[in-house]
Enzyme design. Structure first.
Site, short mmCIF file in Angstrom:
data_model
loop_
_atom_site.label_atom_id
_atom_site.label_comp_id
_atom_site.label_asym_id
_atom_site.label_seq_id
_atom_site.Cartn_x
_atom_site.Cartn_y
_atom_site.Cartn_z
CG HIS A 60 44.75 40.78 -27.26
ND1 HIS A 60 43.79 40.20 -28.03
CD2 HIS A 60 44.10 41.56 -26.38
CE1 HIS A 60 42.60 40.62 -27.63
NE2 HIS A 60 42.76 41.46 -26.64
CD GLU A 192 43.40 39.56 -23.66
OE1 GLU A 192 43.09 40.18 -22.63
OE2 GLU A 192 42.53 39.17 -24.48
CD GLU A 193 39.86 38.22 -26.35
OE1 GLU A 193 39.29 37.90 -25.30
OE2 GLU A 193 39.78 39.35 -26.86
CG ASP A 215 42.60 44.61 -24.55
OD1 ASP A 215 41.72 44.66 -25.42
OD2 ASP A 215 43.04 43.52 -24.11
#
Ligand SMILES: [Zn+2]
Length: 329
Positions: A60, A192-193, A215
């Site tokens: 991401h 993503e977060e 990640d």
């Protein structure tokens, strides 16, 4: 790799504002893939031909940030979180908006640190009034941490190593792979977060046979740390479980076999908190076998995340080995 990390972490790209980092990665990889597209959500998808099996990698591009919710009469910005942010880590930190405006986070008086909620904090951009503040920043604008990259030798510290280190791994793997044995879809995802959103639509569009996220993961190797097995410098972490995913057994076996065969240092990861893009990919359509190659990282979601370059190198080698292994499911 260090220089690539330095450049990747210097770009502000809070969730929803990934334009600058996407443009940078696009320029970096355009000569190393057969096709490069940006989808509706803003995911960058690099395709490289190689074989029958459709293999999706996801790293991401976005980072955690803060979003302006209101501007008070004195010109202080009130804000909410974009992604997982702990209020006690914010006091006196510096942030920067994508338009370049910088600010420092201040706090109202509290008697106890536990009372330090987001509502007690504000961003001071040096404006003397609401009118002056509004010439620089408006309600709804998102800022990210603003700190320089620090080179400690074998280890480096920066903001947004979550997940620019995953982006660095994928960029470097694309450059190094010589004989891909699967059709590669290297996706640099958005948002993503805030809930694995970009990976969800990217995987729906790609329909991969197998998905692997890249990640960061937490570690248990600092004083009085939570009891976690992962350590900095012990190699790429092959995820077994987190909150979003139980790694498909075939994927865990595949990654472990490839690490063993190629002499790549690795460790197993069980993380009792957090999730990654693989959690979204596995739930695509009727289900996709998915897993994660993680890079151990200290001080997660702070402006000073730390990784070890050995782990970065191990992750690149494991990604390249996966790209060059003919996968049958
Ligand atoms: Zn992440």
């Amino acid at each position: 790799m260090k220089d690539l990390l330095r450049r990747l972490t210097s770009i502000p790209a809070p969730s929803g504002r990934e334009e600058q980092i996407r443009a940078f990665i696009q320029a970096e990889i355009k000569d190393y893939c057969d096709d490069l597209t940006v989808d509706t959500m803003g995911n960058l998808i690099a395709f490289k031909r190689g074989g029958k099996t459709k293999l999706q990698f996801a790293a991401h591009m976005d980072e955690i940030g803060v979003i302006v919710t209101a501007i008070d009469e004195q010109g202080f910005l009130r804000f909410g979180n974009v992604g997982g942010i702990r209020p006690h880590q914010l006091y006196a930190q510096r942030v920067r908006f994508p338009n370049g405006t910088a600010g420092v986070i201040g706090a109202e008086k509290v008697d106890d640190l536990k009372q330090l909620t987001l509502e007690k904090l504000y961003i001071d951009i040096g404006a003397a009034s609401a009118a002056e503040a509004k010439t620089k920043v408006n309600v709804g604008e998102i800022a990210a941490f603003d700190y320089p990259f620090v080179d400690l030798g074998q280890r480096v510290v920066a903001k947004a190593l979550d997940d620019r280190v995953g982006c660095a791994v994928l960029i470097e793997a694309l450059k190094r792979v010589t004989k891909p044995q699967n059709d590669l879809y290297c996706t640099f995802t958005v948002q993503e977060e805030v809930g694995l959103r970009g990976a969800k639509t990217a995987a729906f569009g790609i329909e991969p046979d197998l998905g692997i996220a890249l990640d960061v993961t937490g570690t248990g190797d600092t004083p009085e740390a939570p009891k976690l097995a992962m350590k900095l410098g012990q190699g790429a972490a092959i995820k077994v479980k987190d909150v979003s995913l139980i790694t498909h057994p075939q994927v865990k076996e595949l990654l472990t076999m490839l690490a063993e065969k190629n002499g790549i240092p690795y460790q197993f990861e069980v993380l009792p908190f957090g999730g990654t893009d693989a959690g979204a990919i596995q739930l695509t359509k009727a289900g996709i076998p998915a897993g994660v190659i993680s890079i151990p990282c200290r001080y997660l979601h702070s402006p000073s995340e730390m990784i070890d370059l050995n782990d970065l190198e191990a992750a690149v080698r494991l990604v390249v080995a996966t790209m060059e292994h003919p996968i049958t499911l």
